[in-house]
Design an enzyme around this catalytic site. Structure first.
Site, mmCIF file in Angstrom:
data_model
loop_
_atom_site.group_PDB
_atom_site.id
_atom_site.type_symbol
_atom_site.label_atom_id
_atom_site.label_comp_id
_atom_site.label_asym_id
_atom_site.label_seq_id
_atom_site.Cartn_x
_atom_site.Cartn_y
_atom_site.Cartn_z
ATOM 1 C CE1 TYR A 62 24.670 -4.037 -36.199
ATOM 2 C CE2 TYR A 62 22.961 -5.720 -36.280
ATOM 3 C CZ TYR A 62 23.704 -4.734 -36.902
ATOM 4 O OH TYR A 62 23.495 -4.456 -38.222
ATOM 5 C CG PHE A 101 17.741 -3.150 -27.446
ATOM 6 C CD1 PHE A 101 17.508 -3.340 -28.798
ATOM 7 C CD2 PHE A 101 17.581 -1.883 -26.919
ATOM 8 C CE1 PHE A 101 17.130 -2.283 -29.614
ATOM 9 C CE2 PHE A 101 17.205 -0.816 -27.719
ATOM 10 C CZ PHE A 101 16.978 -1.023 -29.074
ATOM 11 C CE1 TYR A 128 15.808 -13.860 -30.056
ATOM 12 C CE2 TYR A 128 15.138 -14.394 -32.310
ATOM 13 C CZ TYR A 128 15.504 -13.461 -31.356
ATOM 14 O OH TYR A 128 15.565 -12.140 -31.693
ATOM 15 N NE ARG A 150 15.504 -15.581 -43.624
ATOM 16 C CZ ARG A 150 15.020 -16.658 -44.269
ATOM 17 N NH1 ARG A 150 14.386 -16.523 -45.416
ATOM 18 N NH2 ARG A 150 15.175 -17.871 -43.759
HETATM 19 N N1 UDP Z 1 22.728 -17.962 -44.371
HETATM 20 C C1 UDP Z 1 23.644 -18.648 -45.150
HETATM 21 N N2 UDP Z 1 24.932 -18.754 -44.692
HETATM 22 C C2 UDP Z 1 25.334 -18.189 -43.518
HETATM 23 C C3 UDP Z 1 24.394 -17.489 -42.738
HETATM 24 C C4 UDP Z 1 23.102 -17.395 -43.194
HETATM 25 O O1 UDP Z 1 23.307 -19.163 -46.223
HETATM 26 O O2 UDP Z 1 26.516 -18.342 -43.161
HETATM 27 C C5 UDP Z 1 21.339 -17.807 -44.860
HETATM 28 C C6 UDP Z 1 20.290 -18.353 -43.920
HETATM 29 O O3 UDP Z 1 20.039 -19.712 -44.211
HETATM 30 C C7 UDP Z 1 19.094 -17.442 -44.237
HETATM 31 C C8 UDP Z 1 19.732 -16.119 -44.620
HETATM 32 O O4 UDP Z 1 21.098 -16.428 -44.956
HETATM 33 O O5 UDP Z 1 18.407 -17.940 -45.372
HETATM 34 C C9 UDP Z 1 19.738 -15.103 -43.481
HETATM 35 O O6 UDP Z 1 20.230 -15.751 -42.320
HETATM 36 P P1 UDP Z 1 20.629 -14.953 -41.008
HETATM 37 O O7 UDP Z 1 21.179 -15.954 -40.045
HETATM 38 O O8 UDP Z 1 21.492 -13.799 -41.373
HETATM 39 O O9 UDP Z 1 19.260 -14.358 -40.477
HETATM 40 P P2 UDP Z 1 17.844 -15.063 -40.151
HETATM 41 O O10 UDP Z 1 17.005 -14.879 -41.389
HETATM 42 O O11 UDP Z 1 18.098 -16.497 -39.808
HETATM 43 O O12 UDP Z 1 17.326 -14.266 -39.006
#
Ligand code: UDP
Length: 329
Positions: A13, A74, A142, A222
């Site tokens: 990506y 990457f 990770y 976020r």
């Molecule tokens: N999230 C959610 N539903 C989803 C995927 C993510 O509520 O199907 C929430 C997740 O708990 C976090 C935010 O969205 O608070 C961003 O999550 P993502 O996995 O996109 O990125 P991360 O912050 O984990 O790197």
């Protein structure tokens, strides 16, 4: 000046968006990928070396003594949940794979590396905005492997053999749909593509992971950054390394925080209709708020994120519709 760069994970990506930016800047690109998660269509028109970076002999035979003006690294496994289930795969691929790549880089005399790191190295945030001085204490495998990769680069830099920048991304999102690029992970775990796949009619549940956090609307906050802004930062980082060298760790974020609910609402505005969802329990390891202080990248690279949340979601929606067509073929 046109230079020749190696992009490991260039079929993925973020890597494939960097390849676009490099080509636009008239550089030559060689992509190295094992296609375990990347897409062949994302590498069309470029020299491709298909190799698994865990295989040092294969790496050597493909790359030894070739000349590159720098490496953008990457190639890595990047799913937090999977990393808990398959920790050795993550250590082998990310940590041993990086050791192999650096070995060949040093043997071949490539002296510049821009590395794809992550805000996951910080672990549970202890501040409202996260600067690079924030303690590093990853809370998942990770993040542990990415921190080990940063430390490896730092050690090699101290040896005098490599100039390096580690770019700690916050939440990469958005796409370049006019160039047929975007996010396509299987399984998809990220918020924006999950929302847009649901909006596009995929038969899947969309769950908000927790609405009882200590945030204004109870959902997690976020810092979302457009993948094209990320790509520009990589170019600037490589240019800076050629000019000044050194070892740098830099946050890349927009410095704006949006809650999961705000993202859902912004997606509904873009799509033009409500998107069915449910509220579920919290996801393990999710901090309530993760927002970057990206001022160091501003100072050192003269870079800042320029694309808005609206642009991120509109580009991701355009791409999602194209991706649905590709998937249906
Ligand atoms: N999230 C959610 N539903 C989803 C995927 C993510 O509520 O199907 C929430 C997740 O708990 C976090 C935010 O969205 O608070 C961003 O999550 P993502 O996995 O996109 O990125 P991360 O912050 O984990 O790197």
């Amino acid at each position: 000046m046109s230079l020749h760069y190696l992009v490991t994970g260039g079929a993925g990506y973020i890597g494939s968006h960097l390849v676009l930016a490099l080509v636009e800047a008239e550089h030559r690109v060689t992509v190295l990928d094992d296609f375990s998660t990347g897409h062949r269509w994302a590498t069309d028109g470029h020299e491709v070396i298909e190799v698994d970076i865990r295989d040092l002999a294969a790496l050597r035979s493909a790359l030894l003594h070739r000349h590159f003006d720098g490496v953008f690294h990457f190639a890595a496994k990047s799913l937090v949940g999977e990393s808990a289930q398959k920790p050795l795969l993550y250590y082998q691929n990310n940590v041993s794979g990086t050791a192999n790549l650096l070995e060949v880089a040093l043997e071949s005399g490539w002296g510049h590396c821009v590395f794809s790191s992550t805000a996951a190295v910080y672990g549970s945030p202890q501040a409202r905005v996260i600067a690079e001085e924030h303690p590093v204490n990853p809370v998942n495998v990770y993040g542990e492997t990415k921190l080990a990769m940063e430390q490896m680069l730092s050690a090699v830099h101290k040896q005098g053999a490599m100039q390096a920048v580690c770019l700690r991304y916050f939440n990469a999102a958005g796409a370049a749909p006019d160039a047929h690029r975007g996010e396509w992970h299987e399984p998809e775990t990220h918020l924006i593509p999950n929302i847009l796949r649901k909006a596009a009619g995929e038969d899947r549940a969309l769950t908000i992971f927790g609405d009882d956090y200590d945030t204004p609307d109870g959902t997690c906050i976020r810092d979302y950054i457009h993948v094209l802004d990320l790509a520009q930062a990589h170019l600037k980082a490589m240019t800076m390394l050629h000019r000044e060298g050194g070892f740098h760790t830099l946050n890349l974020g927009s410095e704006a925080g949006y809650s999961v609910r705000e993202i859902l609402e912004a997606c509904e505005t873009t799509v033009g209709r409500p998107i069915t969802h449910e509220i579920g329990p919290r996801r393990r390891g999710d901090p309530a708020r993760l927002v970057a202080d990206a001022s160091r990248a501003g100072q050192i690279l003269d870079w800042r994120a320029t694309r808005s949340l609206g642009e991120i979601i509109e580009s991701a929606w355009l791409w999602e519709q194209e991706r649905q067509n590709l998937q249906a073929r």
